[in-house]
Scaffold this motif. Sequence first.
Motif, PDB file in Angstrom:
ATOM      1  N   LEU A   1      11.760  -7.366   5.070  1.00 31.44           N
ATOM      2  CA  LEU A   1      12.463  -7.993   4.018  1.00 31.44           C
ATOM      3  C   LEU A   1      11.886  -7.125   2.693  1.00 31.44           C
ATOM      4  N   GLY A   2      11.631  -6.012   2.909  1.00 30.35           N
ATOM      5  CA  GLY A   2      11.208  -5.057   1.906  1.00 30.35           C
ATOM      6  C   GLY A   2      12.569  -4.878   1.044  1.00 30.35           C
ATOM      7  N   LEU A   3      12.399  -4.833  -0.276  1.00 35.39           N
ATOM      8  CA  LEU A   3      13.349  -4.802  -1.255  1.00 35.39           C
ATOM      9  C   LEU A   3      13.522  -3.324  -1.939  1.00 35.39           C
ATOM     10  N   GLY A   4      12.764  -2.340  -1.619  1.00 39.33           N
ATOM     11  CA  GLY A   4      12.845  -0.858  -1.969  1.00 39.33           C
ATOM     12  C   GLY A   4      11.337  -0.350  -2.363  1.00 39.33           C
TER      13      GLY A   4
ATOM     14  N   HIS B   1       0.831  -1.126  -0.015  1.00 41.80           N
ATOM     15  CA  HIS B   1      -0.224  -0.098   0.045  1.00 41.80           C
ATOM     16  C   HIS B   1       0.912   1.324   0.066  1.00 41.80           C
ATOM     17  N   ASP B   2       2.130   1.357   0.416  1.00 38.21           N
ATOM     18  CA  ASP B   2       2.714   2.393   0.393  1.00 38.21           C
ATOM     19  C   ASP B   2       3.895   2.311  -0.646  1.00 38.21           C
ATOM     20  N   GLY B   3       3.896   1.376  -1.435  1.00 41.24           N
ATOM     21  CA  GLY B   3       4.790   1.316  -2.692  1.00 41.24           C
ATOM     22  C   GLY B   3       5.938   0.560  -2.374  1.00 41.24           C
ATOM     23  N   THR B   4       6.058  -0.113  -1.021  1.00 41.49           N
ATOM     24  CA  THR B   4       7.354  -1.150  -1.067  1.00 41.49           C
ATOM     25  C   THR B   4       7.163  -2.298  -1.651  1.00 41.49           C
ATOM     26  N   ILE B   5       8.382  -2.886  -2.101  1.00 47.80           N
ATOM     27  CA  ILE B   5       8.099  -4.044  -2.967  1.00 47.80           C
ATOM     28  C   ILE B   5       8.613  -5.304  -2.147  1.00 47.80           C
ATOM     29  N   TYR B   6       8.004  -6.098  -2.089  1.00 53.08           N
ATOM     30  CA  TYR B   6       8.254  -7.452  -1.186  1.00 53.08           C
ATOM     31  C   TYR B   6       8.482  -8.540  -2.032  1.00 53.08           C
TER      32      TYR B   6
ATOM     33  N   GLU C   1      20.960  -5.804  -1.845  1.00 59.80           N
ATOM     34  CA  GLU C   1      21.504  -7.187  -1.106  1.00 59.80           C
ATOM     35  C   GLU C   1      20.526  -8.121  -0.415  1.00 59.80           C
ATOM     36  N   THR C   2      19.294  -7.508   0.051  1.00 53.84           N
ATOM     37  CA  THR C   2      18.148  -8.356   0.467  1.00 53.84           C
ATOM     38  C   THR C   2      18.081  -9.268  -0.488  1.00 53.84           C
ATOM     39  N   TRP C   3      17.719  -9.024  -1.790  1.00 58.21           N
ATOM     40  CA  TRP C   3      17.062  -9.697  -2.719  1.00 58.21           C
ATOM     41  C   TRP C   3      18.470 -10.782  -3.277  1.00 58.21           C
ATOM     42  N   GLU C   4      19.538 -10.349  -3.197  1.00 57.36           N
ATOM     43  CA  GLU C   4      20.637 -11.251  -3.195  1.00 57.36           C
ATOM     44  C   GLU C   4      20.768 -12.247  -2.286  1.00 57.36           C
ATOM     45  N   LEU C   5      20.577 -11.976  -1.121  1.00 58.30           N
ATOM     46  CA  LEU C   5      20.811 -12.880   0.051  1.00 58.30           C
ATOM     47  C   LEU C   5      19.701 -13.926  -0.051  1.00 58.30           C
ATOM     48  N   LEU C   6      18.399 -13.542  -0.462  1.00 59.55           N
ATOM     49  CA  LEU C   6      17.253 -14.428  -0.358  1.00 59.55           C
ATOM     50  C   LEU C   6      17.427 -15.247  -1.517  1.00 59.55           C
ATOM     51  N   ASN C   7      17.660 -14.755  -2.447  1.00 58.02           N
ATOM     52  CA  ASN C   7      18.068 -16.008  -3.547  1.00 58.02           C
ATOM     53  C   ASN C   7      19.088 -16.753  -3.714  1.00 58.02           C
ATOM     54  N   GLY C   8      20.041 -16.493  -2.586  1.00 61.77           N
ATOM     55  CA  GLY C   8      21.146 -17.405  -2.666  1.00 61.77           C
ATOM     56  C   GLY C   8      20.707 -18.725  -1.790  1.00 61.77           C
TER      57      GLY C   8
ATOM     58  N   THR D   1       7.366 -11.834  -1.500  1.00 60.97           N
ATOM     59  CA  THR D   1       6.377 -12.453  -1.450  1.00 60.97           C
ATOM     60  C   THR D   1       5.037 -11.962  -0.596  1.00 60.97           C
ATOM     61  N   ASP D   2       3.929 -12.241  -0.482  1.00 58.71           N
ATOM     62  CA  ASP D   2       3.018 -11.539   0.239  1.00 58.71           C
ATOM     63  C   ASP D   2       3.216 -12.050   1.598  1.00 58.71           C
ATOM     64  N   GLU D   3       3.606 -13.087   2.161  1.00 59.74           N
ATOM     65  CA  GLU D   3       4.069 -13.456   3.451  1.00 59.74           C
ATOM     66  C   GLU D   3       5.226 -12.630   3.778  1.00 59.74           C
ATOM     67  N   ALA D   4       6.126 -12.173   2.949  1.00 58.53           N
ATOM     68  CA  ALA D   4       6.970 -11.552   3.479  1.00 58.53           C
ATOM     69  C   ALA D   4       6.649 -10.074   4.007  1.00 58.53           C
ATOM     70  N   ARG D   5       5.678  -9.444   3.004  1.00 59.09           N
ATOM     71  CA  ARG D   5       5.122  -8.109   3.692  1.00 59.09           C
ATOM     72  C   ARG D   5       4.484  -8.190   4.953  1.00 59.09           C
ATOM     73  N   MET D   6       3.867  -9.557   5.155  1.00 59.13           N
ATOM     74  CA  MET D   6       3.021  -9.485   6.513  1.00 59.13           C
ATOM     75  C   MET D   6       4.267  -9.592   7.659  1.00 59.13           C
TER      76      MET D   6
END
Length: 469
Positions: A364-367, A343-348, A376-383, A350-355
């Motif tokens: 776990l907001g990506l930006g 709702h505030d424009g933050t990219i997550y 960094e967060t995106w790369e860490l999760l996908n690792g 997954t839906d569970e990550a925003r919860m």
Amino acid sequence: MALTIPVRSRAIADQRVIHVSDSGEFFASGGDFMDRMLAGASTHSDEIFLRDRGHIAESGDPFQETVRLFNLAQRWSRTGTVDYLILVPTLRCNLSCSYCQVSRVTDKAQGFDWSDATLVAVLAFIDALPTNHIKVEFQGGEPTLRPDLIQAVIKRCDRFEQKQFVICTNLQSIDATLWSIFDNEHLYISTSLDGTAATHANQRTGNRTSAFLDNLAAVIERYGPEKVSALPTIDPKAPPEIDEIIDTYKSYGLDSVFLRPINYQGFARKRHRYSRELDESWNAYHRAFVERIIAINWQDRTRVLEETYFSICLRRIFQPRADRHVDLRNPNPLAVDYLVIDHDGTIYPTDEARMLARSGVIDLGLGKIGDDWKGETWELLNGHCSNAFDPACERCAYQPFCGKDVIDDLARYGTIDVDRTETAFCQKHLAIFDHIFELIYRDDERVNYSFSRWLRMDGTAAAFGEHIA
């Protein structure tokens, strides 16, 4: 003769052992087969059986090795560009349900809708997508509180050759504007139906249940059940009678039931703390539900009922590329081909990550939408998005059919460094796959009938039998 066969094994019911290769080929045996293999006392007939079915190959045979690698590649998910968006135009909701997995706010709250700038950024993001197909799911809160934002997104998607929209709504109120949105041929409605009216009222805002049921009936009457999907949220400590759920869904013409236990997210993690783990009672309930549906399908062949998640797992075994259900993709890359815009424009990812962020567990907001968010967060999760190198998964017979959900681990345990066999994700899927393989080898025409339908085959028992290894 000593044979080395590249399979993992697991004992299931009836003293049967399932053997699965890394490419998902499988066969069943009695325990004596494994005893012979382990003792190096395999027979000539053992070797013929294994070679004929491709479970062992001549050393250096390029054709058989190519076949194995091809089948292995079929099991691995491939992703392209973003073509699936979960959009949250508002966090406001007109209900207050104790098991809500979203940390929603009241419908009168201010500052929890997309701003004008966020809408502009979302539309610009859609404009820039280099794809000719898109799926958009509107989540909340209750997204229908902002029909204008839904309309703006749908209009912007006119350019896509293939498009699908899903509105996840509690169907508490439908006005002329919403009817006009629902009329869109590319739009589908997802809602929750927890069972009988009494069960639904007990778990939700009781004095609005009649409005919901009236609206659900009106939607189905106007469009037919094909446009509507519903799922019950089940309290595993006090689940409703199985036939109550089935009969309720049948009465609305709904053939698919996606059993969902209370999710350890949002408000539910505070009000239903026991939902952190799923004990054997849930697995037994799910098992009994599937068995009951199989019996009903055989008794009344005018329609086919299914438990949706069981069917998804079944297709993972026989049709690995049949769908993109993210819980079971492997690898399961995050924010690559789908993402969530809050709702505030933050990219997550997954839906569970925003919860988790709303609940204050971990951010776990990506930006922000419009900014560079693959950091960094995106790369860490996908690792950590694959089960291929997890020690417990590598020993598991069901690894080729299963996936990995790091967000679920973080939600329940606060870390991903947990023995897989101790996680709710693993225990749930072990129980489901055990049940599937038990049914595959039960040699029951009633099972074969339902399985062939759930696999979208022609519905005959013989057709399914041809696909059993």
